[in-house]
Design a protein around this motif. Structure first.
Motif, short mmCIF file in Angstrom:
data_model
loop_
_atom_site.label_atom_id
_atom_site.label_comp_id
_atom_site.label_asym_id
_atom_site.label_seq_id
_atom_site.Cartn_x
_atom_site.Cartn_y
_atom_site.Cartn_z
N GLN A 280 0.82 -1.21 0.00
CA GLN A 280 0.00 0.00 0.00
C GLN A 280 0.85 1.26 0.00
N LEU A 281 1.92 1.27 0.79
CA LEU A 281 2.74 2.47 0.97
C LEU A 281 3.94 2.51 0.04
N LYS A 282 4.32 1.36 -0.55
CA LYS A 282 5.44 1.27 -1.48
C LYS A 282 6.77 1.72 -0.86
N VAL A 283 6.96 1.47 0.41
CA VAL A 283 8.23 1.75 1.06
C VAL A 283 8.57 0.59 1.99
N PRO A 284 9.87 0.34 2.23
CA PRO A 284 10.27 -0.77 3.09
C PRO A 284 10.17 -0.40 4.57
N GLN A 285 10.45 -1.38 5.42
CA GLN A 285 10.29 -1.21 6.86
C GLN A 285 11.20 -0.13 7.43
N ILE A 286 12.39 0.01 6.88
CA ILE A 286 13.33 0.98 7.40
C ILE A 286 12.80 2.41 7.27
N VAL A 287 11.99 2.66 6.24
CA VAL A 287 11.38 3.98 6.06
C VAL A 287 10.15 4.12 6.93
N LEU A 288 9.33 3.07 7.01
CA LEU A 288 8.16 3.12 7.87
C LEU A 288 8.56 3.35 9.32
N GLY A 289 9.71 2.82 9.71
CA GLY A 289 10.16 2.97 11.09
C GLY A 289 10.42 4.42 11.46
N ARG A 290 10.77 5.25 10.49
CA ARG A 290 11.04 6.65 10.78
C ARG A 290 9.78 7.39 11.20
N SER A 291 8.64 6.95 10.67
CA SER A 291 7.38 7.58 11.06
C SER A 291 7.07 7.31 12.52
N ALA A 292 7.45 6.14 13.00
CA ALA A 292 7.14 5.76 14.38
C ALA A 292 8.22 6.21 15.36
N PHE A 293 9.49 6.12 14.95
CA PHE A 293 10.59 6.35 15.89
C PHE A 293 11.44 7.58 15.59
N GLY A 294 11.22 8.22 14.44
CA GLY A 294 12.07 9.33 14.05
C GLY A 294 13.37 8.82 13.45
N ASP A 295 14.20 9.73 12.93
CA ASP A 295 15.43 9.32 12.26
C ASP A 295 16.38 8.60 13.20
#
Length: 337
Positions: free
Chosen positions: A90-105
């Motif tokens: 759905q989002l067309k991005v991997p987990q490492i990018v999704l993690g930034r939304s939850a945890f920040g850089d």
């Protein structure tokens, strides 16, 4: 994710285009690509087989009880795997990018590094030990020495420009066929009446739940990487269908391997080889000599290529933040460099 590159035929590559862009690699791939990706992957290995052997040899489960627990556990793990795949498509991005939304850089860097160490280092140990055990079984070399040989070879192979992805495209189907043949022999020789297993009471039900938890824990080990292949699907791909195919492939492969181990353990017990301390020797003890040698060679080859690919790919992890990749610039698991 370094461990994510362990899927057959894929390494790590940094993609700089928009995460919603339809790449050349993704065109023409249907949702069933996820099924084949997770059906024939590097988790077609001895680790899952031995999980099935453990529940018989050490938990004293019958074939029926073990199968019930394994199916339940892998099913729950496959369902969550499918859900995460759906989210990734759905989002067309991997987990490492999704993690930034939850945890920040910074938080994502910490989580990613921890997962990389646990997964890469953990699987490196598992694969190295399996190779060491197989070397011990084949050549009589002490397990510690065999493991040391495996580590040295893997470190050497990681420095050579070998297309491990291409090697694995042929190696893992071969391992699958070898294990299928071994499984058929095990099922033919297995006599479920030899071991009645746990009594069918509360204690027996608790034992089945324990088996389900063990199978579930192994299966969900792949969940963090379920979204890492979302980039390599066309924009038109159905997220729901991709999730179903992904979970189904993981469920079939993992359940199949564990049940092979269960039937093998029943034969091992019946033939008096349960006291053997080398798990790979246990597993091959009931096979024809030539097939046992092929199985051991496949285990060694699979472990070496897995670890060499993981070592090579893990180098890219610490380059992520240096490249300044943001949510619009994804680090995706793609073709081998």
């Amino acid at each position: 994710m370094p461990a994510g590159v362990r899927v057959v035929g894929y390494g790590t590559v940094v993609e700089t285009e928009s995460p919603t862009a339809e790449t050349e690699s993704g065109r023409g791939r249907s949702s069933w690509w996820f099924f084949w990706t997770w059906l024939v992957t590097p988790h077609i290995e001895f680790g899952a087989v031995y999980v099935g052997m453990i529940v018989v040899l050490y938990l004293d489960m019958s074939l029926v009880q073990a199968v019930i627990g394994i199916v339940l556990g892998t099913a729950f793990g496959a369902i969550s795997h499918g859900v995460l795949t759906t989210r990734g498509v759905q989002l067309k991005v991997p987990q490492i990018v999704l993690g930034r939304s939850a945890f920040g850089d910074l938080g994502s860097l910490i989580v990613t590094t921890m997962m990389a160490i646990i997964s890469s280092f953990g699987w490196f140990i598992v694969n190295s030990v399996v190779a060491g055990l197989a070397i011990n079984s084949l050549f009589g070399l002490p397990v510690v020495a065999g493991t040391a040989v495996a580590v040295v070879v893997q470190l050497f192979l990681a420095q050579i420009d070998i297309p491990f992805a291409a090697v694995q495209r042929y190696l893992f189907p071969l391992i699958t066929v070898v294990l299928v043949v071994s499984g058929i022999i095990g099922f033919v020789k297995a006599d479920p009446s030899v071991d009645a297993g746990q009594p069918w009471n509360l204690n027996g039900l608790i034992a089945i739940v324990v088996v389900a938890c063990i199978a579930w824990a192994y299966t969900i080990g792949w969940n963090p990487y379920a979204t890492d292949y979302s980039k390599w699907t066309p924009v038109s791909a159905s997220p729901r269908m991709a999730g179903v195919c992904s979970g189904l492939g993981l469920f079939i492969a993992t359940t199949f391997l564990m049940i092979i181990g269960t039937s093998a353990a029943i034969v091992v017990e019946a033939e008096g080889h349960a006291a053997e301390v080398n798990p790979t020797t246990q597993f091959t003890s009931f096979l024809p000599d030539w097939l046992g040698v092929v199985v051991l060679l496949c285990l060694i080859g699979g472990s070496w290529t897995n670890n060499s690919m993981t070592l090579r790919s893990a180098r890219t992890l610490f380059d992520v933040e240096k490249l300044g990749l943001g949510p619009g610039r994804a680090l995706c698991s793609g073709r081998s460099r």
